[in-house]
Design an enzyme around this catalytic site. Structure first.
Site, PDB file in Angstrom:
ATOM      1  N   GLY A  19       0.083  -5.219   0.822  1.00 26.57           N
ATOM      2  CA  GLY A  19      -1.129  -5.148   0.022  1.00 26.57           C
ATOM      3  C   GLY A  19      -0.975  -5.752  -1.358  1.00 26.57           C
TER       4      GLY A  19
ATOM      5  N   GLU B 105       4.075  -5.926   7.152  1.00 19.56           N
ATOM      6  CA  GLU B 105       3.397  -4.829   7.851  1.00 19.56           C
ATOM      7  C   GLU B 105       3.866  -4.648   9.292  1.00 19.56           C
ATOM      8  OE1 GLU B 105       0.392  -6.190   4.691  1.00 19.56           O
ATOM      9  OE2 GLU B 105       1.885  -7.115   5.999  1.00 19.56           O
TER      10      GLU B 105
ATOM     11  N   ALA C  68       0.844  -1.189   0.000  1.00 23.14           N
ATOM     12  CA  ALA C  68       0.000   0.000   0.000  1.00 23.14           C
ATOM     13  C   ALA C  68       0.884   1.246   0.000  1.00 23.14           C
ATOM     14  CB  ALA C  68      -0.913  -0.005   1.219  1.00 23.14           C
TER      15      ALA C  68
ATOM     16  N   GLU D 203      -1.520  -9.383  -0.859  1.00 25.57           N
ATOM     17  CA  GLU D 203      -2.941  -9.584  -0.558  1.00 25.57           C
ATOM     18  C   GLU D 203      -3.792  -9.420  -1.810  1.00 25.57           C
ATOM     19  OE1 GLU D 203      -3.143  -8.108   4.077  1.00 25.57           O
ATOM     20  OE2 GLU D 203      -2.707  -6.627   2.516  1.00 25.57           O
TER      21      GLU D 203
END
Length: 258
Positions: free
Chosen positions: A109, A132, A65, A112
């Site tokens: 992300g 993360e 992200a 994911e």
């Protein structure tokens, strides 16, 4: 819609979407995710498209992200805007099959997002990870849940707690990716697989996708019962009649998606 963060094209009956923020290794910003959702929705509604491929660059599928965008967020803000859920999960609403073609980094992300696709084809330089914890947060787009289902508790704990990366060979051994190919063959291999899907009956492909997804949500007996009902329902389609007739007559089927 003019896209600034993705590149979209059609190859045969396949919709191809490439994440395109190379200066930040395809970091997943809100504008990018919104554009991705729009492109997926357009391909989903396009009757000439039977399957989709999502890819990045040779250096990075998506390195996570956009941290600069997230840095100033607060708990009340992320909760009230339903951050991630509201924008990121458009891919989960696709009924047509979506293949992730991953080269380079698929971290946080990015990992994911790849796991939200129906299966992953990886280049041999791919690296998967959930780092993360080093940023003082947990995975938030399925990293602790989908990764555990794919690779098991021990490896998921290892990756989420230490932030270590998994290379393509380990990802294939662990069940995270379906196959590993040379980087220069990645997109072509994924498009060929998607075209093979697109050449089948779209309603039946949707049923297969729905049935496999169901296996992660229910008990074995309930899953088999769901599968059985879809199998029986397939005998109400014109494509079942055509497919079986073509097999008996030793010819290629001409599916009509009915």
């Amino acid at each position: 819609m003019a896209y600034e963060n993705i590149i979209v094209e059609t190859r045969g009956s396949v919709g191809l979407i490439a994440l395109n923020r190379p200066q930040v290794l395809n970091a997943l910003s809100t504008p990018l995710v919104r554009e991705l959702g729009d492109a997926l929705g357009r391909f989903e509604a396009d009757s000439s498209v039977g399957a989709m491929v999502l890819t990045g660059s040779e250096k990075a599928f998506a390195a996570g992200a956009d941290i600069k965008e997230m840095q100033s967020k607060t708990w009340p803000g992320t909760y009230t805007e339903d951050f991630i859920t509201a924008e990121w999960e458009s891919i989960l609403r696709c009924r047509k099959p979506v293949i992730a073609a991953v080269a380079g980094y698929a971290l946080g992300g990015g990992c994911e997002l790849a796991m939200m696709c129906d299966f992953i084809i990886a280049a041999d330089n791919a690296r998967f990870g959930q780092p993360e914890i080093a940023l003082g947060v947990t995975p938030g787009a399925g990293g602790t849940q989908r990764l555990t289902r794919f690779v098991g508790k021990s490896k998921a704990m290892d990756m989420c707690l230490t932030g270590r990366m998994m290379d393509a060979d380990e990802a294939e051994r662990s069940g995270l990716v379906s196959r590993v190919v040379a980087p220069e063959r990645l997109v072509d291999e994924a498009v060929e697989a998607a075209q093979k899907i697109a050449d089948t009956s779209l309603p039946i492909a949707m049923m297969v996708k729905e049935s496999v997804d169901r296996s992660y949500e229910v008990s074995l007996s309930e899953g088999v019962r769901f599968e059985r009902r879809l199998f029986q329902a397939s005998f109400g389609t014109a494509d079942q009649s055509e497919g079986m007739a073509a097999f008996v007559e030793k010819r290629k089927p001409n599916f009509s998606d009915r």
